[in-house]
Design a protein around this motif. Structure first.
Motif, PDB file in Angstrom:
ATOM      1  N   LYS A  14       0.829  -1.203   0.000  1.00  0.00           N
ATOM      2  CA  LYS A  14       0.000   0.000   0.000  1.00  0.00           C
ATOM      3  C   LYS A  14       0.870   1.262   0.000  1.00  0.00           C
ATOM      4  N   ASP A  17       2.379   1.625  -3.441  1.00  0.00           N
ATOM      5  CA  ASP A  17       1.344   2.022  -4.408  1.00  0.00           C
ATOM      6  C   ASP A  17       0.998   3.503  -4.252  1.00  0.00           C
ATOM      7  N   ASP A  18       0.861   3.948  -2.997  1.00  0.00           N
ATOM      8  CA  ASP A  18       0.570   5.364  -2.742  1.00  0.00           C
ATOM      9  C   ASP A  18       1.703   6.261  -3.246  1.00  0.00           C
ATOM     10  N   GLU A  22       1.695   9.103  -6.160  1.00  0.00           N
ATOM     11  CA  GLU A  22       2.152  10.469  -5.876  1.00  0.00           C
ATOM     12  C   GLU A  22       3.215  10.906  -6.883  1.00  0.00           C
ATOM     13  N   SER A  35       6.882  11.716   2.131  1.00  0.00           N
ATOM     14  CA  SER A  35       5.776  10.780   2.339  1.00  0.00           C
ATOM     15  C   SER A  35       6.291   9.402   2.727  1.00  0.00           C
ATOM     16  N   LYS A  39       5.211   7.667   6.133  1.00  0.00           N
ATOM     17  CA  LYS A  39       4.476   6.404   6.080  1.00  0.00           C
ATOM     18  C   LYS A  39       5.280   5.272   6.727  1.00  0.00           C
TER      19      LYS A  39
END
Length: 65
Positions: A14, A17-18, A22, A35, A39
């Motif tokens: 995840k 993928d995020d 982005e 990020s 994360k």
């Protein structure tokens, strides 16, 4: 094959993928790096408090230069 595939880690999948989404939205922006750090700390619990604070301090110093 990435570690996310090898370990079948849904959190890692995840996060990546995020980050890929982005990067597609803003290909020349380095915001995905921040990020990733955030994360990794909040979602994946890969970084300890001291480590995240150190990274944030380095980034603040780098921005000031």
């Amino acid at each position: 094959m990435d570690l996310r595939d090898f370990h079948n880690d849904e959190k890692a999948r995840k996060i990546l993928d995020d980050l890929n989404a982005e990067k597609e939205d803003a290909p020349v922006s380095p915001s995905w790096e921040s990020s990733l750090i955030e994360k990794s700390f909040k979602e994946a619990k890969l970084l300890e408090n001291e480590t995240i604070r150190f990274i944030q301090t380095v980034l603040e110093i780098q921005e000031a230069i």
